[in-house]
Write an enzyme that holds these catalytic residues in place. Structure first.
Site, PDB file in Angstrom:
ATOM      1  N   THR A   1       0.826  -1.212   0.000  1.00  0.00           N
ATOM      2  CA  THR A   1       0.000   0.000   0.000  1.00  0.00           C
ATOM      3  C   THR A   1       0.857   1.257   0.000  1.00  0.00           C
ATOM      4  OG1 THR A   1      -1.634  -1.217   1.302  1.00  0.00           O
ATOM      5  CG2 THR A   1      -1.898   1.178   1.155  1.00  0.00           C
TER       6      THR A   1
ATOM      7  N   MET B   1       1.242  -2.785   4.248  1.00  0.00           N
ATOM      8  CA  MET B   1       0.644  -3.418   5.416  1.00  0.00           C
ATOM      9  C   MET B   1       1.077  -4.871   5.500  1.00  0.00           C
ATOM     10  SD  MET B   1      -3.360  -3.490   6.525  1.00  0.00           S
ATOM     11  CE  MET B   1      -3.247  -1.769   6.981  1.00  0.00           C
TER      12      MET B   1
END
Length: 408
Positions: A226, A341
């Site tokens: 991300t 993440m």
């Protein structure tokens, strides 16, 4: 706490569908909708949502123009939703990611109950994840004048500008290259910039050392999730055509978007960027990106391989590529782990360090999500922690010194 979402889409049917899918989760509330970019900016100013789902093609202002303005004046996590994987839509999608949007996925399908349920769960998961991300103001968008934006949005009367009472922005979160016959020549590189005093290689550098088969003798493996595409682009743009290592990139992104990311990177970098294919020879000064749902492998001679196994939590897996590179290249590998993440990459970065290679993790202040780098730092897998703007220069300095040690 309820997650407040603004849905932006030019289709009334899609706005209703997205609202229903999001509202099916009791932790999410759709606080507003907008049918074009101009209306979206007005709604963001009035409602200050926690997350925005943003269409790509819209009247008055498209997704890129809208994202640029929102991230300049009302920084908010943006999830890009596109109904098409056409070259045009994907180009705008990655421009939006470059302007500060955080994630991308296809719009939910119609007429397929099983596919719609998968899309619902994926949409809710991504919205919840982005709601926890702290974003930063992108000042580049403020260089566009209010007059420019009003010209783009000329179908409405109200002027567009910064908020009158803007909340303080949230702080930044913790085979051979297959380019086709007759392809255009490489673009000339942008002027090289120094980073933290690192001495940069120039196009006049000596030829890069090769394996017996002619592959790159040194490899850089970059892993990201991300927030990664923009940072990967930032690093690759700083590398000159004479870069003496092959670069392998493993980026977690929604299925169907990897090829578009490759085109986006190839269009703005001096190094040629290609989707990796089994049997390709990893050449110095070339970038190879792991395809959707396949692990990217490399052997001692620099020959690339692709594998669907093992089916880990993430595929492609940063850990798998880094471990294979460490096994094949040992001390001639540099691992770079960027924003994302989870923990993918921590084991792989550790394998590179144990093999004698060098490892770099992105620092927390510059990460959109500090999960992957933090996991690597906590287990002692990172030799060094750097901001993105320092990484390209550091890579060049490390490779220059390593090659100098190898020469008689």
């Amino acid at each position: 706490m309820t997650i407040r979402v603004l849905v932006v889409d030019d289709s009334a049917l899609m706005r209703r569908a997205l609202t229903a899918l999001l509202a099916s989760d009791p932790e999410i509330e759709v606080v507003g909708t907008a049918s074009d970019g101009r209306a979206a900016i007005e709604q963001v100013a009035a409602l200050r949502p926690d997350v925005i789902t943003m269409d790509v093609r819209m009247p008055i202002m498209d997704g890129a123009q809208t994202t640029e303005h929102i991230m300049a004046y009302y920084p908010t996590p943006i999830l890009v939703l596109t109904a098409s994987l056409s070259r045009f839509d994907v180009d705008i999608t990655f421009k939006m990611l470059g302007l500060g949007a955080l994630d991308v996925m296809e719009k939910p399908p119609g007429g397929d109950p099983a596919g719609l349920e998968r899309a619902r769960l994926d949409l809710i998961r991504r919205v919840k994840m982005l709601s926890r991300v702290r974003v930063v103001t992108h000042l580049r968008g403020r260089r566009r004048s209010v007059a420019d934006l009003n010209t783009a949005a000329g179908q409405r009367n109200a002027p567009v500008g910064g908020p009158r009472h803007r909340r303080g922005s949230r702080p930044l979160g913790t085979g051979s290259l297959r380019r086709g016959h007759g392809s255009a020549p490489l673009r000339p590189p942008e002027p090289l910039r120094r980073s933290h005093g690192a001495r940069l290689l120039t196009p006049a550098a000596p030829p890069a050392p090769r394996t017996a088969l002619g592959g790159a003798r040194h490899v850089v493996v970059i892993g990201a999730s991300t927030g990664g595409p923009r940072v990967v682009q930032q690093i690759l743009r700083e590398l000159p055509p004479s870069f003496p290592a092959a670069v392998l990139v493993v980026q977690h992104i929604a299925d169907g978007f990897t090829a578009g990311m490759v085109d986006w990177l190839d269009a703005c970098c001096a190094l040629p960027v290609a989707l990796a294919s089994a049997g390709d020879l990893a050449l110095p000064g070339h970038v190879y990106v792991a395809p959707d749902n396949l692990h990217l492998l490399i052997d001692r001679e620099g020959v690339l391989g692709l594998s669907p196994h093992p089916a880990l939590l993430q595929r492609p897996s940063v850990d798998v590529t880094m471990e294979r590179a460490a096994e094949a290249y040992g001390a001639r590998v540099i691992g770079v782990l960027l924003t994302g993440m989870g923990r993918d990459g921590a084991i792989g970065l550790g394998a590179i360090r144990r093999a004698g290679g060098y490892t770099i993790a992105q620092d927390g202040d510059s990460c959109v999500v500090f999960g992957m780098p933090r996991a690597a730092i906590e287990v002692g897998a990172a030799c060094e922690v750097l901001r993105p703007e320092a990484i390209a220069g550091r890579l060049q300095m490390l490779l220059r010194d390593a090659i100098a040690r190898e020469r008689p």
